[in-house]
Design a protein around this motif. Sequence first.
Motif, short mmCIF file in Angstrom:
data_model
loop_
_atom_site.label_atom_id
_atom_site.label_comp_id
_atom_site.label_asym_id
_atom_site.label_seq_id
_atom_site.Cartn_x
_atom_site.Cartn_y
_atom_site.Cartn_z
N LEU A 87 2.38 2.25 8.54
CA LEU A 87 2.48 2.93 7.25
C LEU A 87 3.14 4.27 7.52
CD1 LEU A 87 -1.12 2.22 5.95
CD2 LEU A 87 0.97 1.12 5.18
N SER A 88 4.17 4.58 6.78
CA SER A 88 4.94 5.81 7.02
C SER A 88 4.44 6.95 6.14
CB SER A 88 6.42 5.58 6.72
OG SER A 88 6.93 4.60 7.59
N ALA A 89 4.53 8.16 6.69
CA ALA A 89 4.25 9.41 5.97
C ALA A 89 2.89 9.42 5.29
CB ALA A 89 5.37 9.72 4.99
N VAL A 90 1.85 9.08 6.03
CA VAL A 90 0.48 9.10 5.51
C VAL A 90 -0.03 10.54 5.62
CG1 VAL A 90 -1.86 8.21 5.76
CG2 VAL A 90 0.11 6.71 6.20
N SER A 91 -0.49 11.10 4.51
CA SER A 91 -0.96 12.49 4.48
C SER A 91 -2.46 12.56 4.66
CB SER A 91 -0.58 13.14 3.15
OG SER A 91 0.82 13.20 3.03
N PHE A 92 -2.88 13.15 5.77
CA PHE A 92 -4.30 13.34 6.07
C PHE A 92 -4.73 14.74 5.67
CE2 PHE A 92 -3.48 9.74 8.75
CZ PHE A 92 -4.70 9.09 8.88
N ALA A 93 -6.01 14.89 5.41
CA ALA A 93 -6.63 16.21 5.20
C ALA A 93 -7.73 16.35 6.24
CB ALA A 93 -7.20 16.31 3.80
N THR A 94 -8.17 17.58 6.46
CA THR A 94 -9.28 17.83 7.37
C THR A 94 -10.15 18.93 6.77
OG1 THR A 94 -9.88 18.31 9.67
CG2 THR A 94 -8.02 19.54 8.77
N PRO A 95 -11.48 18.81 6.91
CA PRO A 95 -12.34 19.88 6.39
C PRO A 95 -12.04 21.20 7.10
CG PRO A 95 -13.62 17.91 6.87
CD PRO A 95 -12.25 17.68 7.42
N VAL A 96 -12.04 22.29 6.35
CA VAL A 96 -11.77 23.60 6.93
C VAL A 96 -12.95 24.05 7.77
CG1 VAL A 96 -11.36 26.03 6.38
CG2 VAL A 96 -10.19 24.24 5.08
N ALA A 107 -16.76 7.99 14.43
CA ALA A 107 -15.34 7.80 14.17
C ALA A 107 -14.66 9.16 14.08
CB ALA A 107 -15.15 7.02 12.86
N ASP A 108 -13.33 9.16 14.15
CA ASP A 108 -12.55 10.40 14.06
C ASP A 108 -12.24 10.79 12.63
OD1 ASP A 108 -12.24 10.76 16.93
OD2 ASP A 108 -10.89 9.03 16.84
N GLY A 109 -12.50 9.89 11.68
CA GLY A 109 -12.19 10.19 10.30
C GLY A 109 -12.42 8.99 9.40
N LEU A 110 -11.88 9.08 8.19
CA LEU A 110 -12.05 8.02 7.20
C LEU A 110 -10.69 7.48 6.75
CD1 LEU A 110 -14.77 9.70 4.93
CD2 LEU A 110 -15.11 7.99 6.71
N LEU A 111 -10.63 6.18 6.54
CA LEU A 111 -9.43 5.50 6.08
C LEU A 111 -9.73 4.85 4.73
CD1 LEU A 111 -6.53 4.50 6.71
CD2 LEU A 111 -7.58 2.48 7.76
N PRO A 112 -9.11 5.33 3.66
CA PRO A 112 -9.41 4.77 2.33
C PRO A 112 -8.79 3.39 2.14
CG PRO A 112 -7.71 6.44 2.14
CD PRO A 112 -8.13 6.42 3.59
N THR A 113 -9.54 2.52 1.49
CA THR A 113 -9.02 1.18 1.21
C THR A 113 -7.88 1.23 0.20
OG1 THR A 113 -10.73 0.86 -0.46
CG2 THR A 113 -11.19 0.02 1.76
N MET A 114 -7.78 2.33 -0.58
CA MET A 114 -6.74 2.40 -1.61
C MET A 114 -5.33 2.48 -1.03
SD MET A 114 -7.02 6.28 -3.07
CE MET A 114 -5.63 6.10 -4.14
N LEU A 115 -5.19 2.69 0.28
CA LEU A 115 -3.86 2.69 0.91
C LEU A 115 -3.26 1.29 0.97
CD1 LEU A 115 -4.23 5.12 3.96
CD2 LEU A 115 -3.09 5.53 1.79
N PHE A 116 -4.08 0.28 0.67
CA PHE A 116 -3.65 -1.11 0.81
C PHE A 116 -3.79 -1.84 -0.51
CE2 PHE A 116 -5.61 0.56 4.63
CZ PHE A 116 -4.58 0.43 5.54
N ARG A 117 -2.93 -2.84 -0.69
CA ARG A 117 -3.00 -3.66 -1.90
C ARG A 117 -4.31 -4.43 -1.92
NH1 ARG A 117 1.82 -7.58 -3.26
NH2 ARG A 117 2.23 -6.78 -1.21
N VAL A 119 -7.77 -5.71 0.92
CA VAL A 119 -8.42 -5.67 2.22
C VAL A 119 -9.38 -6.84 2.28
CG1 VAL A 119 -9.92 -4.33 3.75
CG2 VAL A 119 -8.26 -3.14 2.31
N PHE A 120 -9.23 -7.69 3.30
CA PHE A 120 -10.15 -8.80 3.50
C PHE A 120 -11.01 -8.47 4.70
CE2 PHE A 120 -11.30 -12.69 5.78
CZ PHE A 120 -12.03 -13.34 4.79
N PHE A 130 -5.43 -6.30 6.41
CA PHE A 130 -4.87 -5.37 5.42
C PHE A 130 -3.59 -5.95 4.85
CE2 PHE A 130 -7.02 -2.69 8.60
CZ PHE A 130 -7.90 -2.02 7.80
N ASP A 131 -3.45 -5.89 3.54
CA ASP A 131 -2.22 -6.29 2.87
C ASP A 131 -1.57 -5.02 2.30
OD1 ASP A 131 -0.18 -7.75 1.69
OD2 ASP A 131 -1.40 -8.47 0.03
N SER A 132 -0.44 -4.65 2.86
CA SER A 132 0.23 -3.41 2.46
C SER A 132 0.86 -3.55 1.09
CB SER A 132 1.31 -3.02 3.46
OG SER A 132 0.75 -2.88 4.73
N TRP A 133 1.14 -2.40 0.47
CA TRP A 133 1.81 -2.37 -0.82
C TRP A 133 3.23 -2.81 -0.68
CZ3 TRP A 133 -0.67 -2.16 -5.23
CH2 TRP A 133 -1.96 -1.61 -5.25
#
Length: 133
Positions: A87-96, A107-117, A119-120, A130-133
């Motif tokens: 997946l290209s140009a995925v924008s992550f955030a981090t708590p300040v 885990a190192d972080g969270l991956l939202p299911t909404m990035l994919f069309r 998820v099985f 994962f089924d990509s958009w």
Amino acid sequence: MNPLDPQTELAFMERLVVSVHLSGAGTREILLQLDSAIDGPLLYPATSERAPRILGRSTPRAATVSKAQKAFADLPPQDMRIGSRTLSAVSFATPVSRGKDVPDRQADGLLPTMLFRSVFICGSDHYVVFDSW
């Protein structure tokens, strides 16, 4: 660690953690917990050697955002590889906050299911498709 059902204190589902590679993290494997409740990818700040290098390149959010949004800094967009998919140009955030407000996770972080069309999840055989958009 499994979440517990408050009535029975029995584990009702294992946390789903996937291994990804981010373009800004070198060869280091990043572990992300799959989450359907968040709307954007998140990396936790860490003080250990497990902290991804890209966390040092975070930028505070603009003064025009809400107080809640200011609690996060943005990371440079990353190419994220999961298995053979990228997946290209995925924008992550981090708590300040790097203090007690950030949960200690496996885990190192969270991956939202909404990035994919879609998820099985196959819990019995321990895999995710994962089924990509």
